[in-house]
Design a protein around this motif. Structure first.
Motif, PDB file in Angstrom:
ATOM      1  N   ARG A   1      -0.505  12.634  -6.046  1.00 27.55           N
ATOM      2  CA  ARG A   1      -1.870  12.776  -6.516  1.00 27.55           C
ATOM      3  C   ARG A   1      -2.503  11.403  -6.363  1.00 27.55           C
ATOM      4  N   ILE A   2      -3.710  11.328  -5.823  1.00 24.43           N
ATOM      5  CA  ILE A   2      -4.311  10.032  -5.500  1.00 24.43           C
ATOM      6  C   ILE A   2      -5.590   9.819  -6.296  1.00 24.43           C
ATOM      7  N   GLU A   3      -5.865   8.552  -6.595  1.00 27.65           N
ATOM      8  CA  GLU A   3      -7.055   8.193  -7.371  1.00 27.65           C
ATOM      9  C   GLU A   3      -7.583   6.857  -6.867  1.00 27.65           C
ATOM     10  N   LYS A   4      -8.877   6.769  -6.643  1.00 25.81           N
ATOM     11  CA  LYS A   4      -9.466   5.520  -6.162  1.00 25.81           C
ATOM     12  C   LYS A   4      -9.419   4.450  -7.250  1.00 25.81           C
ATOM     13  N   VAL A   5      -9.062   3.237  -6.842  1.00 24.52           N
ATOM     14  CA  VAL A   5      -9.040   2.103  -7.759  1.00 24.52           C
ATOM     15  C   VAL A   5     -10.449   1.543  -7.936  1.00 24.52           C
ATOM     16  N   ILE A   6     -11.218   1.508  -6.836  1.00 26.84           N
ATOM     17  CA  ILE A   6     -12.593   1.002  -6.858  1.00 26.84           C
ATOM     18  C   ILE A   6     -13.526   2.215  -6.779  1.00 26.84           C
ATOM     19  N   PRO A   7     -14.059   2.670  -7.904  1.00 31.15           N
ATOM     20  CA  PRO A   7     -14.790   3.945  -7.938  1.00 31.15           C
ATOM     21  C   PRO A   7     -15.957   4.033  -6.968  1.00 31.15           C
ATOM     22  N   HIS A   8     -16.700   2.953  -6.780  1.00 29.64           N
ATOM     23  CA  HIS A   8     -17.920   3.030  -5.980  1.00 29.64           C
ATOM     24  C   HIS A   8     -17.742   2.423  -4.582  1.00 29.64           C
ATOM     25  N   GLU A   9     -16.528   2.358  -4.110  1.00 34.71           N
ATOM     26  CA  GLU A   9     -16.288   1.836  -2.755  1.00 34.71           C
ATOM     27  C   GLU A   9     -16.991   2.721  -1.731  1.00 34.71           C
TER      28      GLU A   9
ATOM     29  N   HIS B   1     -13.457  -1.992   1.029  1.00 33.41           N
ATOM     30  CA  HIS B   1     -12.425  -2.830   0.408  1.00 33.41           C
ATOM     31  C   HIS B   1     -11.009  -2.399   0.796  1.00 33.41           C
ATOM     32  N   GLY B   2     -10.877  -1.594   1.836  1.00 35.38           N
ATOM     33  CA  GLY B   2      -9.547  -1.229   2.305  1.00 35.38           C
ATOM     34  C   GLY B   2      -8.954   0.004   1.650  1.00 35.38           C
ATOM     35  N   LEU B   3      -9.712   0.652   0.754  1.00 39.97           N
ATOM     36  CA  LEU B   3      -9.306   1.890   0.074  1.00 39.97           C
ATOM     37  C   LEU B   3      -8.029   1.718  -0.748  1.00 39.97           C
ATOM     38  N   HIS B   4      -8.167   1.059  -1.887  1.00 37.41           N
ATOM     39  CA  HIS B   4      -7.058   0.935  -2.824  1.00 37.41           C
ATOM     40  C   HIS B   4      -6.899   2.251  -3.605  1.00 37.41           C
ATOM     41  N   LEU B   5      -5.659   2.747  -3.677  1.00 38.89           N
ATOM     42  CA  LEU B   5      -5.381   4.005  -4.343  1.00 38.89           C
ATOM     43  C   LEU B   5      -4.272   3.862  -5.369  1.00 38.89           C
ATOM     44  N   HIS B   6      -4.390   4.593  -6.478  1.00 40.43           N
ATOM     45  CA  HIS B   6      -3.279   4.795  -7.398  1.00 40.43           C
ATOM     46  C   HIS B   6      -2.499   6.011  -6.879  1.00 40.43           C
ATOM     47  N   LEU B   7      -1.185   5.912  -6.870  1.00 38.82           N
ATOM     48  CA  LEU B   7      -0.333   7.011  -6.406  1.00 38.82           C
ATOM     49  C   LEU B   7       0.458   7.586  -7.577  1.00 38.82           C
TER      50      LEU B   7
ATOM     51  N   ASP C   1       7.283   3.365   3.872  1.00 38.39           N
ATOM     52  CA  ASP C   1       6.437   2.319   4.458  1.00 38.39           C
ATOM     53  C   ASP C   1       5.350   1.816   3.524  1.00 38.39           C
ATOM     54  N   GLY C   2       5.669   1.628   2.274  1.00 35.01           N
ATOM     55  CA  GLY C   2       4.706   1.004   1.371  1.00 35.01           C
ATOM     56  C   GLY C   2       4.002   1.941   0.424  1.00 35.01           C
ATOM     57  N   TRP C   3       4.177   3.257   0.585  1.00 38.52           N
ATOM     58  CA  TRP C   3       3.545   4.220  -0.315  1.00 38.52           C
ATOM     59  C   TRP C   3       4.475   4.450  -1.507  1.00 38.52           C
ATOM     60  N   LYS C   4       4.496   3.527  -2.428  1.00 42.93           N
ATOM     61  CA  LYS C   4       5.435   3.578  -3.542  1.00 42.93           C
ATOM     62  C   LYS C   4       4.862   4.398  -4.700  1.00 42.93           C
ATOM     63  N   PRO C   5       5.653   5.360  -5.234  1.00 42.69           N
ATOM     64  CA  PRO C   5       5.181   6.143  -6.393  1.00 42.69           C
ATOM     65  C   PRO C   5       4.871   5.240  -7.587  1.00 42.69           C
ATOM     66  N   HIS C   6       3.928   5.652  -8.407  1.00 46.31           N
ATOM     67  CA  HIS C   6       3.515   4.912  -9.604  1.00 46.31           C
ATOM     68  C   HIS C   6       3.059   3.492  -9.248  1.00 46.31           C
ATOM     69  N   SER C   7       2.375   3.370  -8.107  1.00 42.10           N
ATOM     70  CA  SER C   7       1.922   2.039  -7.685  1.00 42.10           C
ATOM     71  C   SER C   7       0.487   2.113  -7.190  1.00 42.10           C
ATOM     72  N   THR C   8      -0.055   0.941  -6.889  1.00 42.84           N
ATOM     73  CA  THR C   8      -1.371   0.841  -6.260  1.00 42.84           C
ATOM     74  C   THR C   8      -1.171   0.327  -4.846  1.00 42.84           C
ATOM     75  N   VAL C   9      -1.767   1.024  -3.875  1.00 47.83           N
ATOM     76  CA  VAL C   9      -1.601   0.638  -2.474  1.00 47.83           C
ATOM     77  C   VAL C   9      -2.966   0.445  -1.828  1.00 47.83           C
ATOM     78  N   LYS C  10      -2.988  -0.362  -0.783  1.00 43.65           N
ATOM     79  CA  LYS C  10      -4.178  -0.497   0.052  1.00 43.65           C
ATOM     80  C   LYS C  10      -3.979   0.457   1.220  1.00 43.65           C
ATOM     81  N   ALA C  11      -4.658   1.585   1.169  1.00 38.91           N
ATOM     82  CA  ALA C  11      -4.333   2.701   2.057  1.00 38.91           C
ATOM     83  C   ALA C  11      -4.753   2.489   3.501  1.00 38.91           C
ATOM     84  N   GLN C  12      -5.900   1.859   3.735  1.00 41.12           N
ATOM     85  CA  GLN C  12      -6.393   1.766   5.104  1.00 41.12           C
ATOM     86  C   GLN C  12      -5.395   1.126   6.064  1.00 41.12           C
ATOM     87  N   PRO C  13      -4.846  -0.074   5.787  1.00 44.01           N
ATOM     88  CA  PRO C  13      -3.894  -0.648   6.737  1.00 44.01           C
ATOM     89  C   PRO C  13      -2.630   0.187   6.887  1.00 44.01           C
TER      90      PRO C  13
END
Length: 409
Positions: free
Chosen positions: A380-388, A400-406, A98-110
Protein backbone atom coordinates in the motif's frame (compact mmCIF):
# COMPACT_ATOMS: atom_id res chain seq x y z
CA UNK A 1 -2.65 29.23 -27.85
CA UNK A 2 -4.36 31.87 -25.68
CA UNK A 3 -2.32 34.71 -27.17
CA UNK A 4 -2.32 33.80 -30.87
CA UNK A 5 -4.52 30.92 -31.99
CA UNK A 6 -6.01 27.70 -30.66
CA UNK A 7 -5.25 26.09 -34.03
CA UNK A 8 -1.64 26.96 -34.86
CA UNK A 9 1.06 29.36 -33.70
CA UNK A 10 4.66 30.09 -34.63
CA UNK A 11 7.51 29.84 -32.15
CA UNK A 12 11.22 28.99 -32.00
CA UNK A 13 12.60 25.68 -30.74
CA UNK A 14 16.35 25.03 -30.55
CA UNK A 15 16.99 27.83 -33.02
CA UNK A 16 14.43 26.64 -35.60
CA UNK A 17 11.18 28.36 -36.53
CA UNK A 18 8.44 25.88 -35.71
CA UNK A 19 4.70 25.93 -36.42
CA UNK A 20 2.92 24.26 -33.50
CA UNK A 21 -0.33 22.60 -34.60
CA UNK A 22 -2.92 22.32 -31.84
CA UNK A 23 -5.97 20.27 -30.92
CA UNK A 24 -7.61 17.31 -32.62
CA UNK A 25 -7.56 18.96 -36.06
CA UNK A 26 -3.86 19.71 -35.79
CA UNK A 27 -3.18 16.13 -34.73
CA UNK A 28 -5.29 14.80 -37.59
CA UNK A 29 -3.55 17.01 -40.16
CA UNK A 30 -0.13 15.69 -39.14
CA UNK A 31 -1.09 12.04 -38.67
CA UNK A 32 -3.01 11.69 -41.94
CA UNK A 33 -0.51 13.54 -44.12
CA UNK A 34 2.75 11.80 -43.24
CA UNK A 35 4.71 11.32 -46.45
CA UNK A 36 2.27 13.59 -48.31
CA UNK A 37 2.54 17.05 -46.77
CA UNK A 38 4.99 16.41 -43.91
CA UNK A 39 8.00 14.20 -43.34
CA UNK A 40 9.87 13.34 -40.13
CA UNK A 41 12.41 15.85 -38.89
CA UNK A 42 14.74 15.68 -35.91
CA UNK A 43 16.63 18.57 -34.29
CA UNK A 44 20.33 18.68 -35.21
CA UNK A 45 21.37 17.99 -31.62
CA UNK A 46 19.29 14.82 -31.52
CA UNK A 47 20.46 13.60 -34.92
CA UNK A 48 24.14 14.16 -34.21
CA UNK A 49 23.98 12.29 -30.91
CA UNK A 50 21.70 9.36 -31.80
CA UNK A 51 22.21 8.73 -35.53
CA UNK A 52 25.43 10.54 -36.53
CA UNK A 53 26.11 8.19 -39.47
CA UNK A 54 22.83 9.06 -41.17
CA UNK A 55 23.30 12.72 -40.40
CA UNK A 56 26.67 12.77 -42.15
CA UNK A 57 25.37 11.30 -45.40
CA UNK A 58 22.08 13.26 -45.28
CA UNK A 59 20.03 10.04 -45.37
CA UNK A 60 18.80 10.17 -41.81
CA UNK A 61 15.14 10.34 -42.88
CA UNK A 62 15.56 7.05 -44.73
CA UNK A 63 17.30 5.69 -41.65
CA UNK A 64 14.50 6.83 -39.35
CA UNK A 65 11.95 5.23 -41.68
CA UNK A 66 13.92 1.98 -41.80
CA UNK A 67 14.20 1.82 -38.02
CA UNK A 68 10.53 2.69 -37.57
CA UNK A 69 9.47 -0.19 -39.81
CA UNK A 70 11.81 -2.60 -38.00
CA UNK A 71 10.43 -1.49 -34.64
CA UNK A 72 6.88 -2.22 -35.79
CA UNK A 73 7.91 -5.77 -36.66
CA UNK A 74 9.91 -6.43 -33.50
CA UNK A 75 7.53 -4.69 -31.07
CA UNK A 76 4.16 -5.84 -32.37
CA UNK A 77 1.88 -7.41 -29.72
CA UNK A 78 2.27 -10.99 -30.91
CA UNK A 79 6.06 -10.65 -30.72
CA UNK A 80 5.92 -9.21 -27.19
CA UNK A 81 3.69 -11.90 -25.66
CA UNK A 82 6.67 -14.13 -24.90
CA UNK A 83 8.31 -11.39 -22.81
CA UNK A 84 5.48 -10.94 -20.29
CA UNK A 85 6.73 -13.70 -17.91
CA UNK A 86 10.23 -12.17 -18.07
CA UNK A 87 8.81 -8.72 -17.26
CA UNK A 88 6.84 -10.21 -14.38
CA UNK A 89 9.87 -12.00 -12.92
CA UNK A 90 11.99 -8.86 -13.21
CA UNK A 91 9.32 -6.68 -11.58
CA UNK A 92 8.98 -9.10 -8.67
CA UNK A 93 12.73 -9.25 -8.16
CA UNK A 94 13.05 -5.48 -8.45
CA UNK A 95 10.37 -4.79 -5.84
CA UNK A 96 11.75 -7.47 -3.55
CA UNK A 97 15.48 -6.75 -3.72
CA UNK A 98 16.14 -3.33 -5.21
CA UNK A 99 15.39 -0.76 -2.55
CA UNK A 100 11.63 -1.16 -2.10
CA UNK A 101 11.85 -1.99 1.59
CA UNK A 102 8.60 -2.67 3.54
CA UNK A 103 7.77 -0.18 6.32
CA UNK A 104 10.14 2.36 4.76
CA UNK A 105 10.20 5.57 2.76
CA UNK A 106 11.60 5.34 -0.76
CA UNK A 107 12.32 7.75 -3.58
CA UNK A 108 10.30 5.99 -6.25
CA UNK A 109 11.26 7.79 -9.45
CA UNK A 110 14.92 6.65 -9.65
CA UNK A 111 13.87 3.12 -8.65
CA UNK A 112 11.28 2.99 -11.44
CA UNK A 113 13.81 4.45 -13.88
CA UNK A 114 16.32 1.75 -12.91
CA UNK A 115 13.75 -1.00 -13.41
CA UNK A 116 12.70 0.31 -16.84
CA UNK A 117 16.34 0.65 -17.94
CA UNK A 118 17.25 -2.86 -16.80
CA UNK A 119 14.11 -4.22 -18.46
CA UNK A 120 15.15 -2.67 -21.77
CA UNK A 121 18.69 -4.05 -21.44
CA UNK A 122 17.32 -7.54 -20.82
CA UNK A 123 14.64 -7.61 -23.50
CA UNK A 124 16.45 -5.68 -26.21
CA UNK A 125 19.90 -7.32 -26.08
CA UNK A 126 19.90 -9.79 -23.19
CA UNK A 127 22.31 -7.81 -21.01
CA UNK A 128 21.78 -8.78 -17.39
CA UNK A 129 25.07 -8.34 -15.53
CA UNK A 130 25.29 -5.11 -13.49
CA UNK A 131 28.70 -4.08 -14.84
CA UNK A 132 27.58 -4.12 -18.47
CA UNK A 133 24.43 -2.19 -17.62
CA UNK A 134 26.48 0.36 -15.69
CA UNK A 135 28.76 0.93 -18.69
CA UNK A 136 25.70 1.80 -20.76
CA UNK A 137 23.70 3.68 -18.12
CA UNK A 138 26.56 5.88 -16.83
CA UNK A 139 26.89 7.97 -20.05
CA UNK A 140 23.19 7.60 -20.87
CA UNK A 141 21.99 10.58 -18.78
CA UNK A 142 24.41 13.17 -20.26
CA UNK A 143 23.64 11.80 -23.72
CA UNK A 144 19.90 12.38 -23.19
CA UNK A 145 20.49 15.82 -21.69
CA UNK A 146 22.37 16.89 -24.81
CA UNK A 147 19.77 15.70 -27.30
CA UNK A 148 17.38 18.62 -26.82
CA UNK A 149 19.94 21.41 -26.39
CA UNK A 150 21.31 24.17 -28.57
CA UNK A 151 23.89 22.56 -30.91
CA UNK A 152 26.95 24.41 -29.62
CA UNK A 153 29.78 21.88 -29.71
CA UNK A 154 32.01 22.95 -26.84
CA UNK A 155 33.29 20.62 -24.09
CA UNK A 156 31.30 22.31 -21.31
CA UNK A 157 27.94 22.61 -23.10
CA UNK A 158 25.15 20.05 -22.75
CA UNK A 159 25.47 19.39 -26.49
CA UNK A 160 29.24 18.84 -26.30
CA UNK A 161 28.88 16.52 -23.33
CA UNK A 162 26.00 14.76 -25.11
CA UNK A 163 28.10 14.01 -28.19
CA UNK A 164 30.90 12.60 -26.03
CA UNK A 165 28.48 10.52 -23.96
CA UNK A 166 26.60 9.34 -27.07
CA UNK A 167 29.86 8.10 -28.56
CA UNK A 168 30.55 6.14 -25.38
CA UNK A 169 27.07 4.57 -25.38
CA UNK A 170 27.48 3.59 -29.03
CA UNK A 171 30.89 2.05 -28.34
CA UNK A 172 29.51 -0.09 -25.52
CA UNK A 173 26.55 -1.21 -27.62
CA UNK A 174 28.84 -1.98 -30.57
CA UNK A 175 30.81 -4.36 -28.34
CA UNK A 176 27.60 -6.18 -27.45
CA UNK A 177 26.50 -6.42 -31.10
CA UNK A 178 29.90 -7.63 -32.32
CA UNK A 179 30.15 -10.22 -29.54
CA UNK A 180 26.69 -11.56 -30.30
CA UNK A 181 27.39 -11.71 -34.02
CA UNK A 182 30.51 -13.77 -33.36
CA UNK A 183 28.59 -16.23 -31.20
CA UNK A 184 26.30 -17.27 -34.07
CA UNK A 185 23.57 -19.79 -33.54
CA UNK A 186 22.71 -18.88 -29.95
CA UNK A 187 19.20 -19.45 -28.63
CA UNK A 188 18.58 -15.90 -27.45
CA UNK A 189 15.08 -14.54 -27.99
CA UNK A 190 15.83 -10.85 -27.37
CA UNK A 191 15.36 -8.15 -30.02
CA UNK A 192 19.06 -8.07 -30.91
CA UNK A 193 19.02 -11.73 -31.95
CA UNK A 194 16.15 -10.95 -34.32
CA UNK A 195 17.87 -7.81 -35.57
CA UNK A 196 20.98 -9.79 -36.51
CA UNK A 197 18.86 -11.99 -38.78
CA UNK A 198 17.52 -9.06 -40.81
CA UNK A 199 18.83 -8.25 -44.28
CA UNK A 200 18.90 -4.95 -46.16
CA UNK A 201 17.55 -4.41 -49.67
CA UNK A 202 20.69 -5.96 -51.14
CA UNK A 203 20.33 -9.11 -49.05
CA UNK A 204 23.21 -8.22 -46.74
CA UNK A 205 23.22 -8.26 -42.97
CA UNK A 206 22.79 -4.85 -41.38
CA UNK A 207 26.05 -3.17 -40.40
CA UNK A 208 27.05 -2.87 -36.76
CA UNK A 209 26.67 0.93 -37.00
CA UNK A 210 23.09 0.67 -38.25
CA UNK A 211 22.15 -1.83 -35.57
CA UNK A 212 23.74 0.33 -32.89
CA UNK A 213 21.92 3.43 -34.18
CA UNK A 214 18.66 1.50 -34.05
CA UNK A 215 19.20 0.40 -30.46
CA UNK A 216 20.39 3.79 -29.22
CA UNK A 217 17.22 5.34 -30.68
CA UNK A 218 15.09 2.53 -29.25
CA UNK A 219 16.64 2.85 -25.79
CA UNK A 220 16.12 6.63 -25.75
CA UNK A 221 12.52 6.40 -26.95
CA UNK A 222 11.51 3.46 -24.77
CA UNK A 223 13.35 4.48 -21.62
CA UNK A 224 12.28 8.11 -21.25
CA UNK A 225 8.65 7.71 -22.23
CA UNK A 226 8.03 4.38 -20.49
CA UNK A 227 9.78 5.41 -17.27
CA UNK A 228 7.90 8.72 -17.25
CA UNK A 229 4.55 7.03 -17.91
CA UNK A 230 5.13 4.35 -15.25
CA UNK A 231 6.13 7.01 -12.72
CA UNK A 232 2.98 9.04 -13.53
CA UNK A 233 0.76 6.01 -12.94
CA UNK A 234 2.36 5.31 -9.54
CA UNK A 235 2.14 9.04 -8.73
CA UNK A 236 -1.63 9.09 -9.25
CA UNK A 237 -2.19 5.77 -7.47
CA UNK A 238 -0.54 7.30 -4.43
CA UNK A 239 -2.48 10.55 -4.91
CA UNK A 240 -5.95 8.96 -5.03
CA UNK A 241 -6.56 6.11 -2.53
CA UNK A 242 -10.00 5.30 -3.97
CA UNK A 243 -8.39 4.71 -7.38
CA UNK A 244 -5.69 2.59 -5.77
CA UNK A 245 -8.35 0.45 -4.05
CA UNK A 246 -10.13 -0.30 -7.32
CA UNK A 247 -6.84 -1.17 -9.01
CA UNK A 248 -5.87 -3.39 -6.06
CA UNK A 249 -9.20 -5.22 -6.24
CA UNK A 250 -8.71 -5.92 -9.95
CA UNK A 251 -5.11 -7.03 -9.53
CA UNK A 252 -5.90 -9.23 -6.50
CA UNK A 253 -8.50 -11.07 -8.55
CA UNK A 254 -5.87 -11.80 -11.19
CA UNK A 255 -3.27 -12.79 -8.58
CA UNK A 256 -5.70 -15.25 -6.92
CA UNK A 257 -6.30 -16.96 -10.25
CA UNK A 258 -2.59 -17.84 -10.53
CA UNK A 259 -0.82 -20.85 -9.04
CA UNK A 260 2.03 -20.05 -6.60
CA UNK A 261 4.97 -18.71 -8.58
CA UNK A 262 3.02 -18.68 -11.87
CA UNK A 263 3.89 -15.69 -14.04
CA UNK A 264 1.56 -13.24 -15.73
CA UNK A 265 0.35 -13.92 -19.26
CA UNK A 266 -1.16 -11.93 -22.11
CA UNK A 267 -4.59 -13.10 -20.98
CA UNK A 268 -3.95 -11.60 -17.54
CA UNK A 269 -2.95 -8.28 -19.10
CA UNK A 270 -6.23 -8.21 -21.03
CA UNK A 271 -8.14 -8.50 -17.73
CA UNK A 272 -6.50 -5.31 -16.38
CA UNK A 273 -9.14 -3.04 -17.91
CA UNK A 274 -9.59 -0.59 -15.05
CA UNK A 275 -5.84 -0.47 -14.39
CA UNK A 276 -5.26 0.40 -18.05
CA UNK A 277 -7.90 3.15 -17.85
CA UNK A 278 -6.00 4.55 -14.84
CA UNK A 279 -2.75 4.41 -16.81
CA UNK A 280 -4.35 6.16 -19.80
CA UNK A 281 -5.78 8.89 -17.59
CA UNK A 282 -2.33 9.36 -16.04
CA UNK A 283 -0.69 9.86 -19.43
CA UNK A 284 -3.55 12.08 -20.56
CA UNK A 285 -2.92 14.45 -17.68
CA UNK A 286 0.87 14.12 -17.90
CA UNK A 287 1.91 13.09 -21.43
CA UNK A 288 5.26 11.30 -21.43
CA UNK A 289 6.40 13.12 -24.57
CA UNK A 290 6.15 16.75 -25.71
CA UNK A 291 5.33 15.57 -29.25
CA UNK A 292 7.36 15.10 -32.42
CA UNK A 293 8.71 17.30 -35.21
CA UNK A 294 8.03 17.22 -38.93
CA UNK A 295 9.07 19.29 -41.93
CA UNK A 296 6.60 20.67 -44.47
CA UNK A 297 7.11 19.02 -47.89
CA UNK A 298 5.02 21.71 -49.60
CA UNK A 299 3.13 24.87 -48.69
CA UNK A 300 0.38 23.83 -46.26
CA UNK A 301 -2.88 25.68 -45.69
CA UNK A 302 -4.25 25.01 -42.23
CA UNK A 303 -6.89 26.90 -40.22
CA UNK A 304 -6.48 30.01 -42.37
CA UNK A 305 -2.69 30.04 -42.08
CA UNK A 306 0.01 29.06 -44.58
CA UNK A 307 2.94 26.95 -43.40
CA UNK A 308 5.63 27.34 -46.08
CA UNK A 309 7.55 24.44 -47.54
CA UNK A 310 10.60 23.61 -45.43
CA UNK A 311 9.21 25.01 -42.17
CA UNK A 312 9.32 22.67 -39.20
CA UNK A 313 6.09 21.65 -37.47
CA UNK A 314 5.33 20.19 -34.06
CA UNK A 315 2.25 18.40 -32.76
CA UNK A 316 1.86 18.12 -29.01
CA UNK A 317 -0.53 15.94 -26.98
CA UNK A 318 -0.93 18.68 -24.35
CA UNK A 319 -3.04 20.84 -26.67
CA UNK A 320 -5.78 18.22 -26.95
CA UNK A 321 -5.35 16.31 -23.67
CA UNK A 322 -6.04 19.44 -21.61
CA UNK A 323 -8.81 20.83 -23.81
CA UNK A 324 -12.18 21.02 -21.97
CA UNK A 325 -13.96 20.63 -25.33
CA UNK A 326 -12.66 17.06 -25.52
CA UNK A 327 -12.18 16.29 -21.81
CA UNK A 328 -14.62 18.12 -19.47
CA UNK A 329 -12.94 19.36 -16.31
CA UNK A 330 -9.58 18.40 -17.86
CA UNK A 331 -7.51 18.81 -14.67
CA UNK A 332 -9.59 16.20 -12.85
CA UNK A 333 -8.20 12.66 -12.63
CA UNK A 334 -11.05 10.53 -13.93
CA UNK A 335 -10.33 7.05 -15.39
CA UNK A 336 -14.00 6.67 -16.36
CA UNK A 337 -13.26 8.88 -19.40
CA UNK A 338 -11.94 5.74 -21.07
CA UNK A 339 -14.97 3.54 -20.48
CA UNK A 340 -17.16 2.60 -23.42
CA UNK A 341 -16.02 4.08 -26.71
CA UNK A 342 -13.59 6.42 -24.94
CA UNK A 343 -12.31 9.78 -26.22
CA UNK A 344 -13.07 11.06 -29.73
CA UNK A 345 -10.53 10.36 -32.51
CA UNK A 346 -7.35 12.47 -32.49
CA UNK A 347 -8.01 13.84 -28.98
CA UNK A 348 -6.09 11.25 -26.91
CA UNK A 349 -2.71 10.89 -28.59
CA UNK A 350 -0.01 9.91 -26.05
CA UNK A 351 1.60 7.66 -28.68
CA UNK A 352 1.01 9.83 -31.72
CA UNK A 353 -1.04 8.45 -34.59
CA UNK A 354 -1.15 7.60 -38.28
CA UNK A 355 1.55 5.54 -40.01
CA UNK A 356 4.17 6.70 -37.49
CA UNK A 357 2.24 5.92 -34.33
CA UNK A 358 4.72 4.89 -31.64
CA UNK A 359 5.69 1.27 -32.35
CA UNK A 360 6.58 0.80 -28.68
CA UNK A 361 3.11 1.57 -27.32
CA UNK A 362 2.34 -2.09 -26.51
CA UNK A 363 5.74 -2.50 -24.87
CA UNK A 364 5.06 0.57 -22.71
CA UNK A 365 1.60 -0.75 -21.79
CA UNK A 366 3.01 -4.11 -20.72
CA UNK A 367 5.85 -2.55 -18.72
CA UNK A 368 3.43 -0.25 -16.88
CA UNK A 369 0.76 -2.85 -16.10
CA UNK A 370 3.20 -5.55 -15.01
CA UNK A 371 4.86 -3.08 -12.62
CA UNK A 372 1.48 -1.88 -11.29
CA UNK A 373 0.30 -5.47 -10.71
CA UNK A 374 3.32 -6.34 -8.60
CA UNK A 375 3.52 -2.99 -6.79
CA UNK A 376 -0.10 -2.83 -5.60
CA UNK A 377 -0.27 -6.51 -4.63
CA UNK A 378 2.90 -6.11 -2.53
CA UNK A 379 2.47 -2.63 -1.01
CA UNK A 380 0.00 0.00 0.00
CA UNK A 381 1.57 3.32 -1.00
CA UNK A 382 1.25 6.85 0.36
CA UNK A 383 2.84 10.08 -0.83
CA UNK A 384 5.30 11.67 1.59
CA UNK A 385 4.99 15.13 -0.02
CA UNK A 386 1.21 15.66 -0.37
CA UNK A 387 1.30 18.52 -2.88
CA UNK A 388 4.14 17.28 -5.10
CA UNK A 389 3.57 18.01 -8.79
CA UNK A 390 4.46 16.32 -12.06
CA UNK A 391 6.63 18.63 -14.17
CA UNK A 392 6.44 18.41 -17.96
CA UNK A 393 9.66 18.56 -19.96
CA UNK A 394 11.48 16.30 -22.43
CA UNK A 395 9.91 13.63 -20.22
CA UNK A 396 7.52 14.38 -17.36
CA UNK A 397 9.00 13.92 -13.87
CA UNK A 398 7.81 14.40 -10.26
CA UNK A 399 9.17 17.61 -8.79
CA UNK A 400 10.80 15.90 -5.78
CA UNK A 401 11.39 12.38 -7.07
CA UNK A 402 8.12 10.91 -5.68
CA UNK A 403 8.87 9.88 -2.11
CA UNK A 404 6.51 7.12 -0.95
CA UNK A 405 5.70 5.36 2.31
CA UNK A 406 5.49 1.59 1.73
CA UNK A 407 3.12 -0.55 3.79
CA UNK A 408 3.19 -4.29 3.01
CA UNK A 409 -0.12 -6.14 2.76
Amino acid sequence: MEKYSTDVFLTSVLGEKVAVLCGAQGNKMIFTNDGKLVTPWLPLSLRKIIIPDFDLDSSYIEGVSLFHNIQYDLLKPEALRQYIPVMDAMARAHLRDDGWKPHSTVKAQPLINKYIFELACRLFFNVTDPESMQRISRPFAPMRNGMMSLPIDLPWTAYGRGIKAGKKVREEMAKIVEARREERGGEETDLLSKMLELKDEEGKCLSVNKIVSFFVGLMVASYDTTASAATSVVFFLAEYPHVYEKVLKEQKTIAKSKAPGEKLTWEDIEKMKYSWNVAREAIRLVPATPGTFQEAMADISFAGFTIPKGMKTLWTPHSSHHNPEYFPDPKKFDPSRFEGSGPAPYTFVPFGGGPRICPGRTYAKLAMLVLVHNLVTMFRIEKVIPHEKMISGFAATPSHGLHLHLYPH
